[in-house]
Motif scaffolding. Structure first.
Motif, short mmCIF file in Angstrom:
data_model
loop_
_atom_site.label_atom_id
_atom_site.label_comp_id
_atom_site.label_asym_id
_atom_site.label_seq_id
_atom_site.Cartn_x
_atom_site.Cartn_y
_atom_site.Cartn_z
N GLN A 283 0.85 -1.20 0.00
CA GLN A 283 0.00 0.00 0.00
C GLN A 283 0.88 1.24 0.00
OE1 GLN A 283 -3.76 0.48 0.79
NE2 GLN A 283 -3.09 2.42 -0.08
N ILE A 284 0.56 2.21 -0.86
CA ILE A 284 1.17 3.53 -0.77
C ILE A 284 0.07 4.55 -0.55
CG2 ILE A 284 1.19 3.78 -3.32
CD1 ILE A 284 3.71 5.59 -2.89
N ILE A 285 0.29 5.42 0.42
CA ILE A 285 -0.67 6.47 0.76
C ILE A 285 -0.02 7.81 0.44
CG2 ILE A 285 -2.06 7.51 2.58
CD1 ILE A 285 -1.78 4.83 4.08
N LEU A 286 -0.62 8.55 -0.49
CA LEU A 286 -0.09 9.83 -0.92
C LEU A 286 -0.70 10.95 -0.08
CD1 LEU A 286 -0.41 9.18 -4.76
CD2 LEU A 286 1.57 8.75 -3.29
N VAL A 287 0.15 11.85 0.40
CA VAL A 287 -0.29 12.93 1.29
C VAL A 287 0.21 14.25 0.75
CG1 VAL A 287 -0.30 13.82 3.65
CG2 VAL A 287 -0.17 11.35 3.26
N ASP A 288 -0.70 15.18 0.51
CA ASP A 288 -0.33 16.55 0.12
C ASP A 288 -0.26 17.38 1.40
OD1 ASP A 288 -0.01 19.09 -0.84
OD2 ASP A 288 -1.87 19.16 -1.98
N CYS A 289 0.95 17.59 1.91
CA CYS A 289 1.13 18.40 3.11
C CYS A 289 1.16 19.89 2.80
CB CYS A 289 2.43 18.03 3.81
SG CYS A 289 2.55 16.33 4.40
N LEU A 290 1.41 20.25 1.54
CA LEU A 290 1.69 21.64 1.20
C LEU A 290 0.43 22.50 1.11
CD1 LEU A 290 4.46 21.07 -1.48
CD2 LEU A 290 4.71 21.45 0.98
N GLN A 291 -0.61 21.98 0.46
CA GLN A 291 -1.84 22.77 0.31
C GLN A 291 -2.46 23.11 1.67
OE1 GLN A 291 -2.86 23.82 -2.92
NE2 GLN A 291 -3.97 25.25 -1.62
N PRO A 292 -2.55 22.15 2.62
CA PRO A 292 -3.06 22.52 3.96
C PRO A 292 -2.18 23.54 4.67
CG PRO A 292 -3.23 20.16 3.61
CD PRO A 292 -2.42 20.70 2.48
N LEU A 293 -0.84 23.47 4.47
CA LEU A 293 0.02 24.49 5.07
C LEU A 293 -0.33 25.86 4.51
CD1 LEU A 293 3.58 22.85 5.10
CD2 LEU A 293 2.16 23.40 7.08
N ASN A 294 -0.68 25.91 3.26
CA ASN A 294 -1.03 27.16 2.61
C ASN A 294 -2.38 27.68 3.09
OD1 ASN A 294 0.38 28.78 0.64
ND2 ASN A 294 -1.33 28.48 -0.74
N ALA A 295 -3.30 26.74 3.36
CA ALA A 295 -4.69 27.12 3.66
C ALA A 295 -4.89 27.58 5.10
CB ALA A 295 -5.62 25.94 3.37
N GLY A 296 -3.97 27.24 6.01
CA GLY A 296 -4.11 27.71 7.37
C GLY A 296 -4.31 26.60 8.38
N PRO A 297 -4.31 26.94 9.68
CA PRO A 297 -4.32 25.93 10.74
C PRO A 297 -5.56 25.05 10.75
CG PRO A 297 -4.62 28.14 11.65
CD PRO A 297 -4.22 28.31 10.23
N GLU A 298 -6.74 25.60 10.46
CA GLU A 298 -7.95 24.77 10.49
C GLU A 298 -7.89 23.69 9.42
OE1 GLU A 298 -12.84 25.21 10.58
OE2 GLU A 298 -11.56 26.99 10.60
N SER A 299 -7.45 24.06 8.22
CA SER A 299 -7.32 23.08 7.15
C SER A 299 -6.25 22.05 7.48
CB SER A 299 -6.98 23.80 5.84
OG SER A 299 -6.78 22.86 4.80
N PHE A 300 -5.12 22.50 8.02
CA PHE A 300 -4.04 21.56 8.34
C PHE A 300 -4.47 20.58 9.43
CE2 PHE A 300 -0.20 20.14 10.48
CZ PHE A 300 0.62 19.79 9.41
N ASN A 301 -5.10 21.07 10.47
CA ASN A 301 -5.54 20.19 11.56
C ASN A 301 -6.64 19.24 11.10
OD1 ASN A 301 -3.73 21.26 13.44
ND2 ASN A 301 -5.14 22.92 13.99
N ASP A 302 -7.48 19.71 10.17
CA ASP A 302 -8.50 18.83 9.61
C ASP A 302 -7.86 17.71 8.79
OD1 ASP A 302 -11.61 18.68 9.11
OD2 ASP A 302 -10.67 18.27 7.19
N MET A 303 -6.79 18.04 8.06
CA MET A 303 -6.06 17.01 7.33
C MET A 303 -5.46 15.99 8.29
SD MET A 303 -2.65 16.16 6.31
CE MET A 303 -1.66 17.62 6.10
N ARG A 304 -4.95 16.45 9.42
CA ARG A 304 -4.42 15.53 10.44
C ARG A 304 -5.52 14.58 10.93
NH1 ARG A 304 -1.60 18.23 15.42
NH2 ARG A 304 -1.40 16.01 15.90
N GLN A 305 -6.71 15.13 11.18
CA GLN A 305 -7.82 14.30 11.63
C GLN A 305 -8.20 13.28 10.57
OE1 GLN A 305 -11.38 16.45 12.60
NE2 GLN A 305 -12.40 14.69 13.52
N ALA A 306 -8.21 13.71 9.30
CA ALA A 306 -8.54 12.78 8.22
C ALA A 306 -7.51 11.67 8.13
CB ALA A 306 -8.62 13.55 6.90
#
Length: 465
Positions: A283-306
Motif C-alpha cells: 500500500q502507498i498512501i499519498l499525502v499533500d502536506c503543502l496545500q493545507p500548510l497554505n490554507a491555514g491551521p484549520e485546514s491543516f488540523n482537519d487534514m491531520r484528523q482525516a
C-alpha cells in the motif's frame, strides 16, 4: 522431458510469490492518478530510463522490461493510462483527471531471478503487478462500522464549528421542515440529503477540509443517485433521548435514515473492504502536506484528523476492527509526501520529517504488528526546475515553472516546518504554495520525477530479486 520440465515450472510458480497487488490511495488532490501514470511510465521505459538509479532491479540490470497486460478483475474499470499521458503530452500540458472510483491496471515485469528456486530453474521470470487506484475518502468510512446512527449523528454535531458551521448553513436551515417521527417522506429526505452532500462538497472545495463522512457522498462512483447515498446525520435533536431514537419505527423519517445508514455500513463500507482492501499486498498512501500548510491551521488540523481516520485501516492488532472483520495481508506501507517539486530541494528532508510526525502513531502500531512502514517525499511528475536567484547579494534557492494559467514564475515558496506547526508558524504566514502545470514532455522520454525510483525500490525491490 520438455513436458516434465514445463509441469515442474508450473508447480514452482504456484508455490512462489509471483503476484503483487499494490493499492494506491490518498485524499483528494494528493496526486494518485499522476503517481500511477508515472509508475507505469517509468516501468515501461526501464531499458532506456536513466532516472531510476535508486531502483536496484533497474540499476543492476535484473529488470528486463515491462508491458501492460489484460487485468484479471474484469468487473473493475481500467485505469486510464493513455488518457493521462495524452493530457501530459498536450500543448500546453495538463494534469490527468483525478480519481473518482476504483480502477485498476496490470503489468507483467520480466526479470532475471537472483536467488531461490527460480534462479536454478530458469533464466527469466515474470512478476505480475496489479495496481489498484481508489479514493482515500472511502477509507475515512471504516470507523462508521463501530458507530450506530445515533453515535454518528452526535459525532457530526460535535465537529460543526468554524468553517464547517459556516458552510453548513443551507443544510441546517432545513431542520424546521423535518419531523423525525412523522411518516417516512422519501422526497423530503432526498432533498435534505442533497443539501448535506453539497455541504460536504463545499467543505472540500471551499473550506480546504479533508475529513468528510460519508466518503462516498463526495466520490460516489457507480452509486451516484442511489438511495443508499441519501441520508444525513440528525445533528439538531439535542432534546431527543437515545431511547426515543431507538424506538422510532421503520416507517418514520428517522427510521428510514437509520435503515439507509445501516445499509451503507453493510453494503458499501464493509463490501469495499471485503472485496478490495483485504486482497492488497502493498500500500502507498499519498499525502499533500503543502496545500493545507497554505490554507491555514484549520485546514491543516482537519487534514491531520482525516489521516488519523484513514490510518485506522492499517491498525491490524488482534482487537482492531480491521483484524476482526477483514484479516488484511498488507506487509508494507509507504507514506509519500507528494509535490516535492513545489518546494526547493533543501526543504525535502523537512517534508519527510513533517509527514513522519503526522503518521507517527500508525507507524508505531504497524511496527508492533510486524508491518514495514516508511516515509518518502516525491514528485510523481516533475513540474518545476530547481535553481538559484540572487537576492541582496546572496544566492538563494528558487523554483522555476509555469503556473496553471501559463505564467512563467520564479519563486521561493518558503520553509516547510520540520515538526507539526506551532502557533508562531501560522502567525508568520511565510509559506506560499503555487500550483504549477507539468513540464513540456516528449512522447519517447520517461516522465521526469523526484524519487519515484526510491518508492519503486521500497514497494517492489524485494520481489524482483
Amino acid at each position: 522431458m520438455n513436458r516434465i520440465g514445463n509441469e515442474l515450472n508450473k508447480l514452482v510458480n504456484r508455490s512462489l510469490d509471483r503476484h503483487v497487488r499494490l493499492a494506491v490511495t490518498g485524499l483528494s488532490r494528493a496526486g494518485k492518478t499522476a503517481f500511477i501514470t508515472s509508475l507505469v511510465n517509468q516501468l515501461m521505459h526501464v531499458s532506456t530510463n536513466p532516472r531510476l538509479t535508486l531502483f536496484s532491479a533497474v540499476r543492476d540490470g535484473h529488470l528486463l522490461g515491462a508491458k501492460r497486460v489484460p487485468q484479471i478483475d474484469m468487473h473493475v474499470p481500467r485505469f486510464g493510462y493513455e488518457e493521462g499521458m495524452q493530457s501530459l503530452l498536450s500543448t500546453p500540458p495538463t494534469w490527468p483527471a483525478p480519481t473518482r472510483d476504483v480502477s485498476q491496471t496490470r503489468l507483467a515485469l520480466r526479470y532475471k531471478p537472483q536467488r531461490g528456486p527460480l534462479k536454478l530453474l530458469q533464466d527469466t521470470a515474470t512478476l505480475y503487478l496489479d495496481i489498484v487506484d481508489y479514493p482515500g475518502e472511502w477509507l475515512l468510512d471504516l470507523p462508521l462500522l463501530d458507530l450506530d446512527f445515533y453515535a454518528w449523528s452526535k459525532q457530526q454535531a460535535q465537529v460543526l464549528k468554524g468553517k464547517r458551521l459556516t458552510l453548513a448553513q443551507d443544510w441546517l436551515a432545513l431542520k424546521d421542515t423535518f419531523d423525525p417521527f412523522a411518516p417516512a417522506d422519501e422526497a423530503l429526505i432526498e432533498k435534505i440529503s442533497g443539501f448535506f452532500t453539497e455541504y460536504l462538497y463545499r467543505c472540500k472545495a471551499e473550506g480546504g477540509l479533508h475529513w468528510v463522512q460519508p466518503g462516498r457522498f463526495v466520490l460516489p462512483g457507480e452509486l451516484s443517485g442511489a438511495p443508499v447515498l441519501q441520508f444525513f446525520p440528525l445533528v439538531w435533536l439535542d432534546g431527543v433521548t437515545e431511547q426515543q431514537w431507538a424506538s422510532a419505527g421503520e416507517d418514520t423519517n428517522l427510521g428510514m435514515l437509520k435503515s439507509r445508514y445501516r445499509y451503507y455500513q453493510q453494503h458499501v463500507v464493509k463490501a469495499f473492504y471485503k472485496e478490495h482492501f483485504s486482497t492488497f499486498d502493498r500500500q502507498i498512501i499519498l499525502v499533500d502536506c503543502l496545500q493545507p500548510l497554505n490554507a491555514g491551521p484549520e485546514s491543516f488540523n482537519d487534514m491531520r484528523q482525516a489521516l488519523d481516520q484513514l490510518m485506522q485501516s492499517f491498525r491490524y492488532g488482534r482487537s482492531s476492527l480491521m483484524r476482526r472483520l477483514f484479516s488484511p495481508r498488507i506487509d508494507k506501507v509507504l507514506f509519500a509526501a507528494t509535490k516535492a517539486d513545489h518546494v526547493t530541494p533543501e526543504q525535502h528532508p523537512h517534508l519527510v520529517s513533517l509527514l513522519q510526525q503526522l503518521v507517527n502513531e500508525a507507524w508505531q502500531t504497524a511496527s508492533f504488528e510486524g508491518i514495514e512502514m516508511d516515509c518518502v517525499s516525491l514528485s510523481s511528475i516533475q513540474a518545476t526546475e530547481p535553481g538559484f536567484v540572487e537576492y541582496q547579494g546572496k544566492q538563494m534557492p528558487a523554483l522555476r515553472g509555469h503556473t496553471m494559467a501559463g505564467e512563467a514564475k520564479t519563486l521561493y515558496p518558503g520553509d516547510v516546518p520540520k515538526r507539526l506547526p506551532s502557533e508562531a508558524f501560522w502567525q508568520q504566514s511565510g509559506f506560499d504554495f503555487v500550483n504549477f502545470r507539468p513540464l513540456g514532455l516528449q512522447s519517447d522520454e520517461p516522465l521526469p520525477h523526484i524519487r519515484m525510483d526510491k518508492a519503486l525500490e521500497y514497494l517492489l525491490g524485494d520481489k524482483l530479486r
